[in-house]
Write an enzyme that holds these catalytic residues in place. Structure first.
Site, short mmCIF file in Angstrom:
data_model
loop_
_atom_site.label_atom_id
_atom_site.label_comp_id
_atom_site.label_asym_id
_atom_site.label_seq_id
_atom_site.Cartn_x
_atom_site.Cartn_y
_atom_site.Cartn_z
N LYS A 200 -17.63 -10.86 36.94
CA LYS A 200 -17.33 -10.59 35.53
C LYS A 200 -18.21 -11.46 34.63
CE LYS A 200 -13.66 -10.71 32.12
NZ LYS A 200 -12.26 -10.88 31.78
N GLU A 206 -20.12 -19.54 43.48
CA GLU A 206 -20.12 -18.95 44.83
C GLU A 206 -20.96 -17.67 44.84
OE1 GLU A 206 -17.42 -19.96 43.18
OE2 GLU A 206 -15.91 -20.79 44.54
N GLY A 260 -10.21 -10.41 35.44
CA GLY A 260 -10.83 -10.34 36.77
C GLY A 260 -9.89 -9.77 37.83
N ARG A 261 -8.65 -10.24 37.83
CA ARG A 261 -7.71 -9.82 38.89
C ARG A 261 -7.12 -8.43 38.62
NH1 ARG A 261 -6.38 -14.23 36.18
NH2 ARG A 261 -4.53 -14.28 34.84
N GLU A 346 -2.24 -16.28 40.06
CA GLU A 346 -3.20 -16.66 39.00
C GLU A 346 -2.65 -16.21 37.63
OE1 GLU A 346 -7.57 -15.31 38.41
OE2 GLU A 346 -7.75 -17.00 39.76
N HIS A 377 6.34 -12.10 64.85
CA HIS A 377 6.08 -13.00 65.97
C HIS A 377 5.47 -14.31 65.49
CE1 HIS A 377 7.09 -9.76 68.75
NE2 HIS A 377 6.55 -8.99 67.83
N LYS A 506 -13.32 -26.67 39.34
CA LYS A 506 -14.72 -26.20 39.24
C LYS A 506 -15.58 -27.28 38.59
CE LYS A 506 -13.86 -21.24 38.53
NZ LYS A 506 -13.93 -20.15 37.56
O1 F6P Z 1 -15.88 -12.25 38.47
P1 F6P Z 1 -16.21 -13.68 38.25
O2 F6P Z 1 -16.55 -13.99 36.83
O3 F6P Z 1 -17.30 -14.11 39.19
O4 F6P Z 1 -14.94 -14.54 38.58
C1 F6P Z 1 -14.36 -14.54 39.84
C2 F6P Z 1 -12.97 -15.10 39.82
O5 F6P Z 1 -12.99 -16.43 39.35
C3 F6P Z 1 -11.85 -16.69 38.55
O6 F6P Z 1 -12.25 -16.78 37.24
C4 F6P Z 1 -11.17 -17.97 38.88
O7 F6P Z 1 -11.18 -18.29 40.20
C5 F6P Z 1 -10.97 -15.47 38.75
O8 F6P Z 1 -10.10 -15.25 37.72
C6 F6P Z 1 -12.00 -14.41 38.90
O9 F6P Z 1 -11.47 -13.23 39.43
#
Ligand code: F6P
Length: 541
Positions: A200, A206, A260-261, A346, A377, A506
């Site tokens: 987003k 990452e 995002g979620r 979240e 199990h 972060k």
């Molecule tokens: O889509 P982006 O901006 O890479 O964010 C990834 C995820 O990181 C967060 O901002 C926090 O971990 C989430 O809300 C989001 O889904």
């Protein structure tokens, strides 16, 4: 504490259901009365310790929290995400083309459908081989790079809908741990690999790090000019994507009013569309739209998200259960609990109310789970006999996708139903003792063993049943949970749509990277953290 909540708590303390066996015996109609439905979907909450008074009080609580009015504000595109000043319109992503949903005076539905069409055209092109790699070969594999909401939804839904797959295999890379991308790319050929960078914000470390690694994977074999052929991007930050050097037909946008979620329905769903095709993706959106309509219009007592929400609040605020377990009896929903963890925790893992004041009551519970029968199990021992009561949400389809394995599906159903029955009924010490004696055990031995074989029972569960896991029913199920999270948030009095709690870690990680690399002494960090960094650094020398 609101008056409605204190009434609910007094009811729980003094008048609520305590003996589930007794209420089922006293009311032969209980299961029917406490089941609600929406086309083939049924939600049976009769195994929760509630009665008509509980439901009436929960209705009062929802009304006191203005849930219905807030829901209408959300659907209308008002900026209900107050800490970020944004509308919350994931529902617009699955709206019909003729709907009119306005943000700042502009109807957003045409933009949504334009992106859906672009995704569909791209999907058709990739699947037919018309859109291909730099050397003219068709794509055999898709790698989606994203994390959190840009990963969990597509991963979960792509696995869930594997019977519909007729596109290229889709792989998902999320973790910054190099093992994830290394293992994923190990079996792939750059010439036939399409990489989607999904973020987003297009800043998430990452995703940007893994995207750089994937870029190297492509460029090493095919050269820099291949990037435009082998990459696509999904983001709201189109200016940042531009720097990646992609053709605009490979860039799919969405909007800041999509959390995002909550973004699986947007271009973030591109890997899913590539796997199942545009028609099935359309059915997936339609399932969610059906739940949206239902949530908007059904009266409180028949409204699935409202009821699921208030039952969650009952368990959390009145019964004070700290967690809930999500147990799909559907192997293909094995990532559904992880997906719900982000959606729910979240959103509702907050301790400050919408007014900025500390909450007086609890907020969202811990959400966890695994598919049945595997969980049986592993942790079901604790669900049945542990010292904490953990409400369970079971899910089962009447029909699997393997007609040749009918018996296995029947075993699955029997296990699902048996677990909720066992949690509710329990087994008294006297029943345990009698069973032992009937099995040939001496009375003394039966007395010794009976306490261990006793089940307290009265452990609540909700069971969701539907015909079959399909794109439509999956869309409907996810939307049910999205709206449930919303209902709970309104009653907790929090903003479900921000996530400031992920920021501090972060920031600190950014500051610690030079310490890990040995480039900074790490002033300002605590002694434990610095010692750990030093220990690790020495091990890496
Ligand atoms: O889509 P982006 O901006 O890479 O964010 C990834 C995820 O990181 C967060 O901002 C926090 O971990 C989430 O809300 C989001 O889904």
């Amino acid at each position: 504490m609101s008056l409605a909540l204190s009434h609910l708590k007094s009811h729980r303390d003094s008048g609520a259901v305590t003996d589930m066996r007794a209420v089922f015996s006293a009311d032969p109609d209980r299961a029917r009365r406490y089941t609600v439905g929406l086309d083939d979907l049924r939600m049976d909450f009769s195994k929760c310790a509630v009665d008509d008074t509980t439901l009436a009080l929960l209705g009062d609580l929802a009304r006191a929290a203005d849930v219905e009015a807030q829901r209408d504000r959300m659907f209308a595109g008002e900026a209900i995400n107050l800490t970020e000043g944004r509308a919350v319109l994931h529902t617009a992503l699955r709206a019909g083309a003729d709907e009119d949903i306005r943000v700042d005076g502009e109807n957003v539905v045409p933009q949504v459908h334009a992106v859906l069409r672009a995704m569909g055209d791209f999907t058709d092109g990739v699947r037919s081989g018309k859109i291909c790699g730099a050397t003219g070969k068709a794509f055999t594999d898709v790698v989606n790079i994203g994390i959190g909401g840009s990963d969990l939804g597509p991963v979960m839904a792509t696995l869930a809908l594997s019977p519909c797959h007729d596109g290229p295999p889709v792989h998902f890379v999320s973790n910054v741990d190099g093992a994830h991308i290394a293992d994923t790319l190990a079996g792939l050929d750059p010439e036939t690999t399409l990489v989607i960078v999904a973020s987003k914000t297009f800043t998430t470390v990452e995703t940007m790090t893994n995207a750089a690694t994937a870029r190297q994977f492509i460029v090493e074999k095919l050269g820099e000019s291949a990037v435009a052929h082998h990459f696509a991007a999904v983001s709201t930050a189109l200016d940042k994507v531009a720097k990646f050097g992609l053709d605009e037909t490979r860039v799919f946008g969405f909007w800041d009013w999509v959390g995002g979620r909550y973004s699986l329905w947007s271009a973030i769903g591109l890997p899913l569309m590539l796997a199942i095709g545009r028609d099935d993706f359309t059915a997936f959106l339609a399932g969610a739209r059906t739940m949206d309509q239902h949530f908007k219009t059904a009266p409180l007592g028949e409204n699935l998200p409202m009821l699921l929400g208030v039952l969650g609040v009952w368990h959390r605020l009145a019964c004070q259960y700290p967690s809930r377990a999500i147990i799909p009896y559907e192997q293909r929903l094995s990532r559904f609990p992880a997906y719900l963890q982000q959606l729910d925790m979240e959103s509702n893992g907050k301790s400050v109310g919408i007014d900025g004041e500390p909450l007086e009551t609890a907020s969202g519970p811990t959400v966890w789970g695994e598919p049945g029968t595997n969980g049986q199990h592993a942790f079901f021992q604790l669900l049945h006999q542990g010292t904490d009561v953990i409400p369970v949400e079971f899910m089962i389809a009447a029909n699997g996708h393997e007609p040749q394995l009918r018996h296995q599906h029947e075993l699955l159903i029997a296990n699902c139903l048996a677990q909720s029955e066992a949690l509710m009924r329990g087994r008294t010490r006297e029943e345990a003792r009698s069973q032992l004696i009937a099995g040939g055990v001496s009375e003394t031995e039966a007395d010794r063993l009976a306490p261990h074989k006793t089940f307290p029972g009265n452990r609540p569960s909700i069971t969701l049943v539907h015909d079959q896991l399909t794109p439509y029913s999956l869309g409907r199920l996810i939307a049910l949970y999205e709206h449930r999270v919303f209902v709970e948030a309104q009653i907790f009095g929090i903003n479900a749509f921000d996530q400031w709690g992920v920021e501090l870690g972060k920031e600190l990680a950014t500051g610690l990277l030079p310490v890990v690399k040995g480039e900074s002494a790490g002033e300002g960090h605590d002694a434990s953290t610095l010692m750990l960094a030093e220990t690790i650094r020495k091990m890496r020398e």
